[in-house]
Design an enzyme around this catalytic site. Structure first.
Site, PDB file in Angstrom:
ATOM      1  N   HIS A   1       0.767  -1.368   0.071  1.00  0.00           N
ATOM      2  CA  HIS A   1       0.082  -0.151   0.023  1.00  0.00           C
ATOM      3  C   HIS A   1       0.950   1.393   0.155  1.00  0.00           C
ATOM      4  O   HIS A   1       0.719   1.923  -0.805  1.00  0.00           O
ATOM      5  CB  HIS A   1      -0.965  -0.163   1.173  1.00  0.00           C
ATOM      6  CG  HIS A   1      -1.848  -1.230   1.581  1.00  0.00           C
ATOM      7  ND1 HIS A   1      -2.970  -1.412   0.611  1.00  0.00           N
ATOM      8  CD2 HIS A   1      -1.776  -2.160   2.203  1.00  0.00           C
ATOM      9  CE1 HIS A   1      -3.488  -2.568   0.896  1.00  0.00           C
ATOM     10  NE2 HIS A   1      -2.804  -3.039   2.048  1.00  0.00           N
TER      11      HIS A   1
HETATM   12  O1  RIB Z   1      -5.059  -0.100   4.626  1.00  0.00           O
HETATM   13  C1  RIB Z   1      -3.374  -0.070   4.532  1.00  0.00           C
HETATM   14  C2  RIB Z   1      -2.783   0.946   5.446  1.00  0.00           C
HETATM   15  O2  RIB Z   1      -3.149   0.664   6.514  1.00  0.00           O
HETATM   16  C3  RIB Z   1      -1.407   0.877   5.034  1.00  0.00           C
HETATM   17  O3  RIB Z   1      -0.911   2.417   5.445  1.00  0.00           O
HETATM   18  C4  RIB Z   1      -0.740   0.007   6.181  1.00  0.00           C
HETATM   19  O4  RIB Z   1       0.546   0.473   6.717  1.00  0.00           O
HETATM   20  C5  RIB Z   1      -1.895   0.424   7.401  1.00  0.00           C
HETATM   21  O5  RIB Z   1      -1.490   1.557   8.015  1.00  0.00           O
END
Ligand code: RIB
Ligand code: CA
Length: 342
Positions: A271
């Site tokens: 992500h």
């Molecule tokens: O949903 C994904 C996000 O939530 C990313 O930033 C992961 O590190 C968590 O913080």
């Protein structure tokens, strides 16, 4: 024949000139003055190594940490670890908010492990935190910054930025753009059926940022779930064969298991690293300007981002919503940057 040769010489000269102009303009491309707000977190650490390996494009002013995936002491230690692994102890790390603005804190140890970083050994890094709280650092830096000169990359709950905006609304003058990993529309949620973790962990903070009027770009699950690891891509990273790529490989091998199992996918998303790829190579991504609101009411839609993708409400567009990306282009760029580290 003479006229033809003359024409060819002219053509060659103009092509040469064009390539020189392109080359210099690429070099002269403005460096991005950047603050990364983060809750490391496995994918945060990959994003941090990615960004810290790119000093030609990113002038990273500081890392600011927030509670999110794990508690603040651990996200702050993990940010310092990423900095050490990248050989970038020139970048200060400021610890920020230990909990969300209003809701009861939630964490994601089930995904990121008790220490917030599974797959690798974690330890106390050599260099400590910078003095002072991240919220005050944001206020002082953004107030003093040249107009609209600083970009913020938000990789966790937006608590620090929201608190800074509430305390000193005029800090918007220093903000060029806020690029956020968060939200979900077409993809559905990853912490509830409709909410993505960063928004769910502090929806009130996201609301403050959405209403601040600053230029916002969202990289939601809609795009991060299209940029997935695979055996080939993990091999591509491993083939770099340096310490940083080994760390990233070990982190990802562990981190993606949860998503692969949950969604029945053959690979997992990275992500937060998509935010860095967007900053370095926005042409890898596509999206559109939309109106986004976030639901902070208690109930089944708590933390949901509601995106008017077809502009049905004709409401003001307050964010650029990235919906697609070039997955292989992402991994090629990530691999190329990891190779620059030790
Ligand atoms: O949903 C994904 C996000 O939530 C990313 O930033 C992961 O590190 C968590 O913080
Ligand atoms: Ca994160």
């Amino acid at each position: 024949m003479h006229r033809y040769a003359q024409k060819m010489r002219q053509l060659f000269r103009s092509l040469l000139l064009l390539s020189l102009i392109t080359a210099t303009s690429a070099q002269a491309a403005e460096k991005i003055d950047l603050i990364i707000d983060t809750d490391p977190g496995a994918d945060d650490v990959v994003a941090l190594l990615f960004a810290l390996a790119s000093p030609e494009e990113l002038n990273i002013r500081a890392l600011t940490t927030v509670a999110g995936n794990v508690r603040l002491d651990k996200t702050s230690r993990n940010a310092r670890l990423a900095r050490e692994w990248a050989g970038r102890e020139d970048v200060p790390v400021y610890a920020g908010a230990p909990k969300p603005m209003m809701r009861t804190p939630i964490y994601a140890e089930n995904i990121h492990g008790k220490e917030g970083l599974s797959g690798v050994e974690v330890y106390e890094p050599k260099k400590g935190l910078a003095k002072g709280n991240a919220v005050n650092y944001l206020i002082d830096t953004l107030k003093a910054a040249k107009p609209h000169s600083i970009t913020l990359a938000m990789l966790g709950p937006q608590t620090n930025l929201a608190l800074a905006l509430i305390q000193e609304p005029e800090i918007v003058q220093g903000i060029k753009e806020v690029v956020i990993m968060g939200g979900a529309h077409f993809n559905g949620g990853n912490i509830t059926p409709v909410a993505e973790f960063n928004l769910y962990a502090d929806p009130q903070a996201a609301e403050v940022v959405l209403k601040s009027g600053v230029k916002l770009t969202y990289l939601p699950l809609d795009v991060t779930h299209k940029i997935l690891t695979s055996e080939a891509r993990l091999k591509q990273i491993a083939a770099v064969n340096n310490k940083a790529s080994k760390i990233v490989g070990d982190i990802l091998n562990e981190y993606v298991k949860g998503d692969m199992e949950h969604y029945g996918m053959t690979g997992g998303p990275v992500h937060d690293a998509t935010v860095v790829a967007y900053l370095l190579k926005p042409e890898l991504f596509t999206g559109r300007s939309v109106n986004v609101v976030v639901d902070s009411r208690e109930g089944p839609t708590f933390g949901q981002t509601i995106v008017d993708w077809y502009d049905g409400l004709k409401a003001p567009k307050n964010a650029y919503w990235v919906q697609d990306g070039d997955a292989q282009g992402f991994f090629d760029l990530l691999t190329e940057r990891l190779a620059r580290l030790k």
